[in-house]
Design an enzyme around this catalytic site. Structure first.
Site, PDB file in Angstrom:
ATOM      1  N   THR A  15     -38.261 177.301 105.706  1.00 22.49           N
ATOM      2  CA  THR A  15     -38.116 175.852 105.736  1.00 22.49           C
ATOM      3  C   THR A  15     -37.231 175.436 106.902  1.00 22.49           C
ATOM      4  O   THR A  15     -36.845 176.265 107.737  1.00 22.49           O
ATOM      5  CB  THR A  15     -37.630 175.333 104.345  1.00 22.49           C
ATOM      6  OG1 THR A  15     -37.680 173.912 104.354  1.00 22.49           O
ATOM      7  CG2 THR A  15     -36.221 175.797 104.016  1.00 22.49           C
ATOM      8  N   ARG A  63     -43.989 156.715 117.002  1.00 21.78           N
ATOM      9  CA  ARG A  63     -43.022 155.936 117.773  1.00 21.78           C
ATOM     10  C   ARG A  63     -43.157 156.284 119.250  1.00 21.78           C
ATOM     11  O   ARG A  63     -43.242 155.419 120.111  1.00 21.78           O
ATOM     12  CB  ARG A  63     -41.618 156.258 117.239  1.00 21.78           C
ATOM     13  CG  ARG A  63     -40.499 155.500 117.878  1.00 21.78           C
ATOM     14  CD  ARG A  63     -39.204 155.799 117.163  1.00 21.78           C
ATOM     15  NE  ARG A  63     -38.839 157.225 117.221  1.00 21.78           N
ATOM     16  CZ  ARG A  63     -37.777 157.745 116.620  1.00 21.78           C
ATOM     17  NH1 ARG A  63     -36.983 156.970 115.899  1.00 21.78           N
ATOM     18  NH2 ARG A  63     -37.507 159.024 116.722  1.00 21.78           N
ATOM     19  N   ARG A  66     -46.372 161.804 122.269  1.00 24.65           N
ATOM     20  CA  ARG A  66     -46.454 162.929 121.315  1.00 24.65           C
ATOM     21  C   ARG A  66     -47.731 162.833 120.478  1.00 24.65           C
ATOM     22  O   ARG A  66     -48.358 163.837 120.163  1.00 24.65           O
ATOM     23  CB  ARG A  66     -45.227 162.956 120.396  1.00 24.65           C
ATOM     24  CG  ARG A  66     -43.943 163.351 121.102  1.00 24.65           C
ATOM     25  CD  ARG A  66     -42.799 163.481 120.107  1.00 24.65           C
ATOM     26  NE  ARG A  66     -42.765 164.791 119.473  1.00 24.65           N
ATOM     27  CZ  ARG A  66     -41.985 165.091 118.422  1.00 24.65           C
ATOM     28  NH1 ARG A  66     -41.217 164.163 117.880  1.00 24.65           N
ATOM     29  NH2 ARG A  66     -41.993 166.296 117.902  1.00 24.65           N
ATOM     30  N   MET A 101     -45.090 162.191 102.719  1.00 24.75           N
ATOM     31  CA  MET A 101     -44.874 163.643 102.631  1.00 24.75           C
ATOM     32  C   MET A 101     -43.469 163.993 102.136  1.00 24.75           C
ATOM     33  O   MET A 101     -43.197 165.124 101.763  1.00 24.75           O
ATOM     34  CB  MET A 101     -45.174 164.305 103.985  1.00 24.75           C
ATOM     35  CG  MET A 101     -46.680 164.390 104.222  1.00 24.75           C
ATOM     36  SD  MET A 101     -47.177 164.753 105.928  1.00 24.75           S
ATOM     37  CE  MET A 101     -46.486 166.366 106.154  1.00 24.75           C
ATOM     38  N   LYS A 120     -39.125 176.855 110.988  1.00 22.91           N
ATOM     39  CA  LYS A 120     -40.579 177.088 110.911  1.00 22.91           C
ATOM     40  C   LYS A 120     -41.194 177.492 112.260  1.00 22.91           C
ATOM     41  O   LYS A 120     -42.088 178.326 112.306  1.00 22.91           O
ATOM     42  CB  LYS A 120     -41.293 175.846 110.374  1.00 22.91           C
ATOM     43  CG  LYS A 120     -41.060 175.631 108.883  1.00 22.91           C
ATOM     44  CD  LYS A 120     -41.901 174.458 108.391  1.00 22.91           C
ATOM     45  CE  LYS A 120     -41.689 174.238 106.900  1.00 22.91           C
ATOM     46  NZ  LYS A 120     -42.606 173.236 106.355  1.00 22.91           N
TER      47      LYS A 120
HETATM   48  P1  ATR Z   1     -40.702 167.163 111.543  1.00 21.18           P
HETATM   49  O1  ATR Z   1     -40.702 168.644 111.647  1.00 21.18           O
HETATM   50  O2  ATR Z   1     -40.119 166.610 110.275  1.00 21.18           O
HETATM   51  O3  ATR Z   1     -42.030 166.577 111.846  1.00 21.18           O
HETATM   52  P2  ATR Z   1     -39.872 166.263 114.140  1.00 21.18           P
HETATM   53  O4  ATR Z   1     -40.772 167.244 114.834  1.00 21.18           O
HETATM   54  O5  ATR Z   1     -38.524 166.001 114.671  1.00 21.18           O
HETATM   55  O6  ATR Z   1     -39.653 166.680 112.640  1.00 21.18           O
HETATM   56  O7  ATR Z   1     -40.685 164.884 114.034  1.00 21.18           O
HETATM   57  C1  ATR Z   1     -40.173 163.768 113.386  1.00 21.18           C
HETATM   58  C2  ATR Z   1     -41.218 162.670 113.393  1.00 21.18           C
HETATM   59  O8  ATR Z   1     -40.681 161.512 112.745  1.00 21.18           O
HETATM   60  C3  ATR Z   1     -41.619 162.213 114.771  1.00 21.18           C
HETATM   61  O9  ATR Z   1     -42.946 161.728 114.734  1.00 21.18           O
HETATM   62  C4  ATR Z   1     -40.631 161.071 115.030  1.00 21.18           C
HETATM   63  O10 ATR Z   1     -41.043 160.144 116.007  1.00 21.18           O
HETATM   64  P3  ATR Z   1     -40.811 160.480 117.586  1.00 21.18           P
HETATM   65  O11 ATR Z   1     -41.855 161.464 117.968  1.00 21.18           O
HETATM   66  O12 ATR Z   1     -40.963 159.180 118.260  1.00 21.18           O
HETATM   67  O13 ATR Z   1     -39.401 161.030 117.682  1.00 21.18           O
HETATM   68  C5  ATR Z   1     -40.638 160.427 113.677  1.00 21.18           C
HETATM   69  N1  ATR Z   1     -39.427 159.626 113.407  1.00 21.18           N
HETATM   70  C6  ATR Z   1     -38.163 160.070 113.200  1.00 21.18           C
HETATM   71  N2  ATR Z   1     -37.321 159.057 112.914  1.00 21.18           N
HETATM   72  C7  ATR Z   1     -38.082 157.924 112.953  1.00 21.18           C
HETATM   73  C8  ATR Z   1     -37.808 156.541 112.746  1.00 21.18           C
HETATM   74  N3  ATR Z   1     -36.561 156.113 112.445  1.00 21.18           N
HETATM   75  N4  ATR Z   1     -38.830 155.660 112.827  1.00 21.18           N
HETATM   76  C9  ATR Z   1     -40.076 156.083 113.114  1.00 21.18           C
HETATM   77  N5  ATR Z   1     -40.415 157.384 113.340  1.00 21.18           N
HETATM   78  C10 ATR Z   1     -39.430 158.288 113.251  1.00 21.18           C
END
Ligand code: ATR
Length: 275
Positions: free
Chosen positions: A63, A154, A158, A219, A67
């Site tokens: 986890t 956002r 990506r 999720m 990962k």
């Molecule tokens: P995980 O393994 O949980 O997917 P991650 O790879 O850091 O973690 O991705 C987090 C996701 O949540 C991303 O899509 C991120 O958006 P960005 O790619 O723009 O960073 C999104 N995310 C995180 N905080 C957010 C927020 N406050 N509002 C909208 N999207 C958010």
């Protein structure tokens, strides 16, 4: 005879429900499984994994935040792990080589389709987020043949990168990427795979994405309705689900990978809700 040893490895890991889930599976199936939680130091995931298997450990769930490291460490990866770019399941093959698998995508699809009766074939799906969590589930979601899958994030680039990566899997599904400001019509299914809920944040989406029959799946899971699901209910979503079922389903699939036995999940999900 002593039980076969399994564990979840993470940092932090004390909150993990996996030991509880797997002990319920062991009880239910009669498999000789002992399952613990291991907190690996952030700087020595690899050493902790190697030590676990040297001591006779049979399998690991992985986890946050390991990962991707688990994926990179493996000698061999299953097809679904390869595409996911991350692994939540590790084991050794007959020659002692480390194999990485990813059961997260299978987990969300089984929860939606089998537990909640949400058929994804021919549906319009909006997926929010483009991080590791979303990458892990896109392959199995596309394998259900939705008519359209829109990836909104956002950071637009990506989402575009992920859409390009999964284009070969998309088949007849229209797979596109956009920012949060673009989707403006109702979807059949909306899946929140951002980590925004963790901070109590909401992706700035138009409520027009929710129609009368929209099913919403966050999720994340929590005791209370998640921030995103609360928003969806306020705007008329017909059903909202959190990720507890996905968590149990991915665990069941890992158990099957290790033991060759697929445990039933309904009673386990029910038990966890009332724990
Ligand atoms: P995980 O393994 O949980 O997917 P991650 O790879 O850091 O973690 O991705 C987090 C996701 O949540 C991303 O899509 C991120 O958006 P960005 O790619 O723009 O960073 C999104 N995310 C995180 N905080 C957010 C927020 N406050 N509002 C909208 N999207 C958010």
């Amino acid at each position: 005879m002593s039980n076969d040893l399994y564990a979840v490895i993470g940092h932090p890991v004390s909150h993990s429900k996996s030991p509880r889930i797997h002990s319920l599976f062991a009880e239910q199936t009669g498999e000789s499984v002992e399952y613990t939680a291991i907190q690996a130091p952030l700087e020595d995931f690899e050493g902790t994994v190697r030590h676990f298997f040297e001591q006779g450990g049979r399998g690991l769930n992985v986890t946050v935040p390991f990962k991707e490291q688990a994926w990179a460490l493996a000698y061999r990866r299953t097809e679904r792990a390869e595409k996911a770019g991350a692994a939540n399941t590790l084991f050794q093959d007959q020659d002692g080589a480390l194999v990485a698998d990813n059961t997260d995508g299978c987990g969300i699809v089984r929860d939606l389709v089998n537990n909640h009766g949400v058929d994804l074939a021919g549906k319009r799906i909006l997926v929010l987020g483009a991080g590791g969590a979303v990458r892990g589930v896109l392959g199995p979601l596309l394998a259900e043949h939705p008519s359209e899958l829109v990836l909104a994030n956002r950071t637009l680039s990506r989402a575009e990168t992920l859409a390009a990566l999964f284009a070969p899997e998309a088949d007849e599904t229209r797979l596109t990427a956009c920012g949060f400001d673009q989707p403006d019509s109702p979807f059949d299914v909306i899946i929140n795979g951002t980590s925004a809920s963790l901070k109590g944040d909401l992706p700035p989406l138009s409520p027009n994405v929710i129609g009368d029959g929209t099913v919403v799946y966050d999720m994340m899971y929590s005791l209370q309705t998640t921030t995103f699901n609360q928003w969806a209910l306020e705007h008329g979503a017909s059903q909202v689900f959190d990720g507890l079922g996905m968590l149990v389903e991915q665990a069941a699939e890992s158990f099957r990978v290790w033991r060759g036995v697929l445990p039933g999940t309904a009673a386990v999900i029910e038990t966890l809700r009332t724990d």
